[in-house]
Write a protein that holds these residues in place. Structure first.
Motif, PDB file in Angstrom:
ATOM      1  N   MET A 231       0.778  -1.050  -0.163  1.00  0.00           N
ATOM      2  CA  MET A 231      -0.020  -0.041   0.074  1.00  0.00           C
ATOM      3  C   MET A 231       0.818   1.116   0.075  1.00  0.00           C
ATOM      4  N   LEU A 232       1.904   1.213   0.871  1.00  0.00           N
ATOM      5  CA  LEU A 232       2.853   2.500   0.844  1.00  0.00           C
ATOM      6  C   LEU A 232       3.660   2.515  -0.446  1.00  0.00           C
ATOM      7  N   LEU A 233       3.910   1.461  -1.134  1.00  0.00           N
ATOM      8  CA  LEU A 233       4.247   1.403  -2.315  1.00  0.00           C
ATOM      9  C   LEU A 233       3.642   2.273  -3.480  1.00  0.00           C
ATOM     10  N   ARG A 234       2.513   1.892  -3.374  1.00  0.00           N
ATOM     11  CA  ARG A 234       1.469   2.535  -4.128  1.00  0.00           C
ATOM     12  C   ARG A 234       1.272   4.033  -4.078  1.00  0.00           C
ATOM     13  N   ASP A 235       1.273   4.602  -2.810  1.00  0.00           N
ATOM     14  CA  ASP A 235       1.322   5.505  -2.373  1.00  0.00           C
ATOM     15  C   ASP A 235       2.530   6.332  -2.772  1.00  0.00           C
ATOM     16  N   ARG A 236       3.976   5.918  -2.825  1.00  0.00           N
ATOM     17  CA  ARG A 236       5.160   6.323  -3.261  1.00  0.00           C
ATOM     18  C   ARG A 236       4.857   6.614  -4.916  1.00  0.00           C
ATOM     19  N   SER A 237       4.292   5.690  -5.511  1.00  0.00           N
ATOM     20  CA  SER A 237       4.193   5.659  -7.042  1.00  0.00           C
ATOM     21  C   SER A 237       3.193   6.676  -7.306  1.00  0.00           C
TER      22      SER A 237
END
Lengths: 240, 212
Positions: free
Chosen positions: A180-186
């Motif tokens: 989920m946090l990786l999606r936010d970073r993206s």
């Protein structure tokens, strides 16, 4: 200094000084001074370009750049005096510049408006903040992955409807958070691409009749050249 | 912030006495002014609360823009404080989480007991029956009845004897117990994204590569 009736840099057409309450109500320098670094960065790129294309002389351009750098130093050292009577970060810096280097400082604002100036400031500021936030997300991800690695065998109940559903491991569960946090970073990376455009040069709204070179300014600020766009849209993207 | 807030909610629930799955480091919790025994998960609670604040900033900005004609309007000056507040709050919350996560201590036994208690391997039993030739819908029905029997006799699925299990389906043999055990269930989901420890290990490796 001049025959105008107020001491405001835009006071030429006014016959009465600004009401004290209006000064207080309209000021933004108490909070937008946070943009000073980016305001000066944009001004330096702008004025260097003005000198290169011959709108002002190379000597004047160099003088103004020196003056701006000195102001930046004063701000960082805490010696700069912010005045709410000067409304905002832009007028505070410009007024100090004229006070420090004289009338040549008045040429800084040639071919631009505070409208494109602040839009540029905000984009530069958000770009840096996005980079910082992405680094912080990486730190959280690193902590999550380390913890997950310790718990690939730790069995826990997985839930749907907060009712026990199927067994999972704590490590597996934590990876869902990491993704989920990786999606936010993206999302932030996407936002960075969209906001990395240069509004400076569109002036108040319609551009300017001076022979400005927007690509030169964009190159110095590492931005892509663009027409004026509404940057507040990118603000909403950041908040996702 | 929404993701951090949901994560916070889980940490708060897991640390409650009712759940007892985890404990957070003392340095990252606070006490109560009246109840001496208390250790409260204030950091995740605050991040959950601050998410409301950032949503408020977003709403302020969206509302600010909604009726503005082109081009610049002085209204826009009102965007700065919401933007700065949102960015500051997001940054503080991320710092909090980077510090908090390494202090998470897991209570393995409590977690394991909770996983063993809720018939969590019922789906595994249904899948076992499918492998033995039953259509999934029939298998679902068989396991539903088996669970009902187990509830009535106050047993877990893995605690039922073979004859007890076989009264619901003759295809059940003694190899069923590996399926009913939690370790077997977790290891059986051995595909990309599955719960098998080697798959989780591989996923961690993949995600680590994305950190740079």
């Amino acid at each position: 200094m001049s025959s105008k009736n107020t001491e405001k840099p835009w006071g030429g057409r006014f016959t009465a000084p600004t009401d004290k309450f209006v000064e207080q109500f309209t000021e933004s320098v108490s909070y937008d001074q946070r943009l000073a670094h980016y305001d000066i960065m944009g001004s330096i790129a702008h004025v260097r370009m003005l000198g290169m294309v011959g709108v002002i002389s190379g000597k004047e351009s160099a003088q103004i750049i020196r003056g701006l750098k000195k102001i930046e130093k004063d701000i960082k050292g805490g010696a700069f005096q912010w005045l709410t009577t000067l409304e905002d970060v832009h007028m505070n810096i410009e007024t100090a510049l004229v006070a420090n280097i004289g009338d040549v400082g008045k040429k800084l604002h040639t071919g631009r408006s505070r409208n494109d100036q602040v839009a540029t400031d905000i984009r530069l500021y958000c770009r840096d903040e996005i980079d910082l936030i992405c680094d912080q997300i990486n730190a959280v991800l690193n902590a999550l992955l380390t913890l997950a690695d310790d718990h690939i065998d730790t069995i826990m109940p997985g839930f749907t409807h907060l009712q026990s559903a199927q067994p999972v491991t704590f490590g597996h569960h934590l990876l869902a958070w990491a993704e989920m946090l990786l999606r936010d970073r993206s999302r932030l990376h996407d936002c960075r691409k969209r906001l990395n455009l240069l509004p400076l040069g569109s002036a108040a709204l319609a551009g300017t009749s001076y022979p400005i070179d927007r690509n030169m300014v964009a190159k110095e600020l590492a931005l892509m050249a663009s027409h004026k766009t509404h940057w507040t849209q990118s603000v909403t993207v950041i908040l996702q | 912030m929404m993701h951090l807030s949901r994560f916070s909610e889980e940490l708060v629930i897991w640390m409650s006495q009712a759940s007892g799955f985890i404990d957070l480091g003392d340095a990252w919790c606070t006490g109560s002014s009246i109840m001496p025994q208390k250790k409260n998960p204030d950091i995740p609670e605050l991040v959950r609360g601050k998410t409301g604040r950032v949503y408020g900033d977003l709403m302020a900005l969206l509302t600010l823009m909604k009726a503005q004609p082109l081009a610049y309007n002085r209204d826009n000056q009102e965007d700065k404080e919401s933007l700065f507040d949102a960015i500051d709050t997001v940054k503080m919350s991320l710092i909090a989480y980077a510090g908090l996560i390494p202090t998470i201590k897991v209570n393995h036994e409590t977690m394991y007991r909770a996983a063993a208690a809720g018939f969590a391997t019922a789906t595994d039993l249904a899948d076992y029956l499918v492998v033995k030739g039953l259509p999934f819908r029939d298998a679902h029905e068989v396991v539903g009845k088996t669970v009902q029997f187990a509830i009535q006799h106050d047993k877990e699925l893995s605690g039922l004897t073979l004859p007890e299990l076989q009264q619901f389906s003759k295809v059940i043999k003694d190899d069923v117990y590996t399926v009913l055990e939690l370790e077997g269930s977790v290891s059986a989901r051995n595909h990309v994204g599955g719960t098998a420890p080697r798959q989780v290990k591989a996923a961690i490796r993949r995600l680590r590569k994305k950190l740079n």
